[in-house]
Enzyme design. Sequence first.
Site, PDB file in Angstrom:
ATOM      1  N   HIS A  57       9.840  26.637   6.256  1.00  0.00           N
ATOM      2  CA  HIS A  57       8.833  25.599   5.994  1.00  0.00           C
ATOM      3  C   HIS A  57       8.545  24.797   7.260  1.00  0.00           C
ATOM      4  O   HIS A  57       7.386  24.624   7.661  1.00  0.00           O
ATOM      5  CB  HIS A  57       9.338  24.682   4.876  1.00  0.00           C
ATOM      6  N   GLU A  58       9.601  24.313   7.891  1.00  0.00           N
ATOM      7  CA  GLU A  58       9.420  23.430   9.044  1.00  0.00           C
ATOM      8  C   GLU A  58       8.982  24.176  10.294  1.00  0.00           C
ATOM      9  O   GLU A  58       8.069  23.742  11.003  1.00  0.00           O
ATOM     10  CB  GLU A  58      10.719  22.657   9.326  1.00  0.00           C
TER      11      GLU A  58
ATOM     12  N   HIS B 175       4.840  24.791   9.238  1.00  0.00           N
ATOM     13  CA  HIS B 175       4.097  23.784   9.999  1.00  0.00           C
ATOM     14  C   HIS B 175       3.748  24.279  11.401  1.00  0.00           C
ATOM     15  O   HIS B 175       2.805  23.791  12.011  1.00  0.00           O
ATOM     16  CB  HIS B 175       4.908  22.492  10.106  1.00  0.00           C
TER      17      HIS B 175
ATOM     18  N   GLU C   1       1.192  20.428   3.401  1.00  0.00           N
ATOM     19  CA  GLU C   1       2.517  20.677   2.863  1.00  0.00           C
ATOM     20  C   GLU C   1       2.538  21.905   1.956  1.00  0.00           C
ATOM     21  O   GLU C   1       3.473  22.705   2.001  1.00  0.00           O
ATOM     22  CB  GLU C   1       3.005  19.448   2.091  1.00  0.00           C
TER      23      GLU C   1
END
Length: 589
Positions: free
Chosen positions: A524-525, A529, A566
Amino acid sequence: MINKRVRLRQQRVVVCKGCHWRKHGSSSGSSRRCISCAANAQFLPISRSTSQLIPGAHHKTNHTNNTYPHSSLCQFVRRHMMGSQHELPLDTPILYLKVEEAFAGLTAKERHYAHHLSRASWWGGFIVLCQTSPESPVIFNLLTRLLRSQPLDTLKEVAIGKAGFTEDEFKSLMVYYSCLAFNLGNYLGFGDRKFVPSVSREKLESLIRASKASLEAPEVMEDYMSRALGPMYDLQENKKFLGMPPGGVTMYFTPNCTQEDADLAREFMAAKNMEAWNTRLLKYEEDGQTMLDIRLASVDSSSTPAITIHAEDFRGHKFKVSRGDYSFFLAKLNEELQLAKGHAATQAEVQMLEKYAESFRDGTVQAHKDGSMAWVKNRSPAVESYTGFIEVYRDPVNQRAEFESFVAVVNREQSRKFDTLVERAEEEFLPLLPWGREFEEDTFMRPDFSSLDVVTFAASGLPIGINIPNYKDVKEEHGFKNVSLTNVMAARTGIKGGPFLSAADHTLREKHGALALEIQVGLHELLGHGCGKFLRRKDDGTLNFDPEKGENYNSRFTNLASAYEECRAETVALYLGLVDPILDIFGSV
């Protein structure tokens, strides 16, 4: 950031073991600042241990039958019986964040650096109380003074013997205060719902008046009660949730502001090339005219042509830009940043702290961006920290940011895995995503990633992963950092039970939950992103995309931009979560 900050499913609390507080008086401020009389309450944390506590969901249900009436859901509901959705579960448990080992591995210089950054963080954290609700700072002062006045066991005796408390009611008061301290206000950091004490106002008043705190300072405690208790229990419809007036509570706008005022302020700031991160909008009468005052958070409250605007007409409305919001707290914060600078390990850290201090002193966003650039360049420090007005979730129009500050210590073994993931991302993993190359940057901006054990997190909640800075221009031009808070994940996966899982599901969760969460957060990070292109017009007027192919990101998604980002990052994590080479990096079998 996860969700953008993934929180524990159950409401949980972070309080310090062995925490001590000292009241610090201050002079009263301008009535037009609209922080209410609560802004006059100041606090100073004078010691914190290196362990923090997090309430999570800890249930001991025997899941042998999932059918009514003995279902796990029914058992869950019975265990969490409370008077209303605005009261907190009595059995809210406490989980420890272990950081002693990581902190012990620091040098003396690094420990001093972490110490002063932590004190700076908590000074800034008190801003969050003022950003949450008018009553939050006064409630905090009232209950902190009450609980500090005498040992808890003797206070409990007073509560039961003189104020008519039951054992459960006293425990519920402890839960309330813990949640107040964790959320830095009386609204949930995740959900924006107001929470109120389960014990009656009358009993709480009796306890306060019978306490040592009232014997020592009766006038102070009566003043606190007169300002705190009414709003503390107020569950009128427009007080139940944070939101734009008149339907909700917000401190980013005065109660007389409307959505039209918010839209006008956005247009005015766009015309002036201003960003709203560290501002509030105040509406009041001045010289017979309605004034819309964009108030900057800063130590300095004086006027200066480069930053403030005395008064200006805009589309039939009078605007001004002033500064000096939260000046007391920011001045104290800057004092600690100056002390931390003496223990900095690199020139990048020195430059970062100097630019932060400049931003907090003058109220300029650009100085904070400059500090963020220096922070991004400071790769893999032993002590990691970021501070400022960061996340916009609580502003009803998603422009003004809540203060947030963290200090953490690197976990080197965990960081090694994520470094490997980043090294292989551009050639192996990003091409697997289901969109064309034109939607990726020409060169993958490899993020700096650290797996950290958090020491201090001063905000309205505690995440398990963070992707910052949030300035899109800084991210695109200079990169960004991802941090995974390892000890928070460990606490999160240590939560037992849950209302919907079978016994077999529980076994699987206990066996694989920690590793699955670790992989999800990393993807995710780092890749979620980190991939994709933010379509925008650069400062030199050029576009980083073909304008004939569509609109830019902000014009298309407006208030949904943050939430959509997100969702995008999370779907990337889910899409890549079962790719065998990625699982191999994390040792999955």
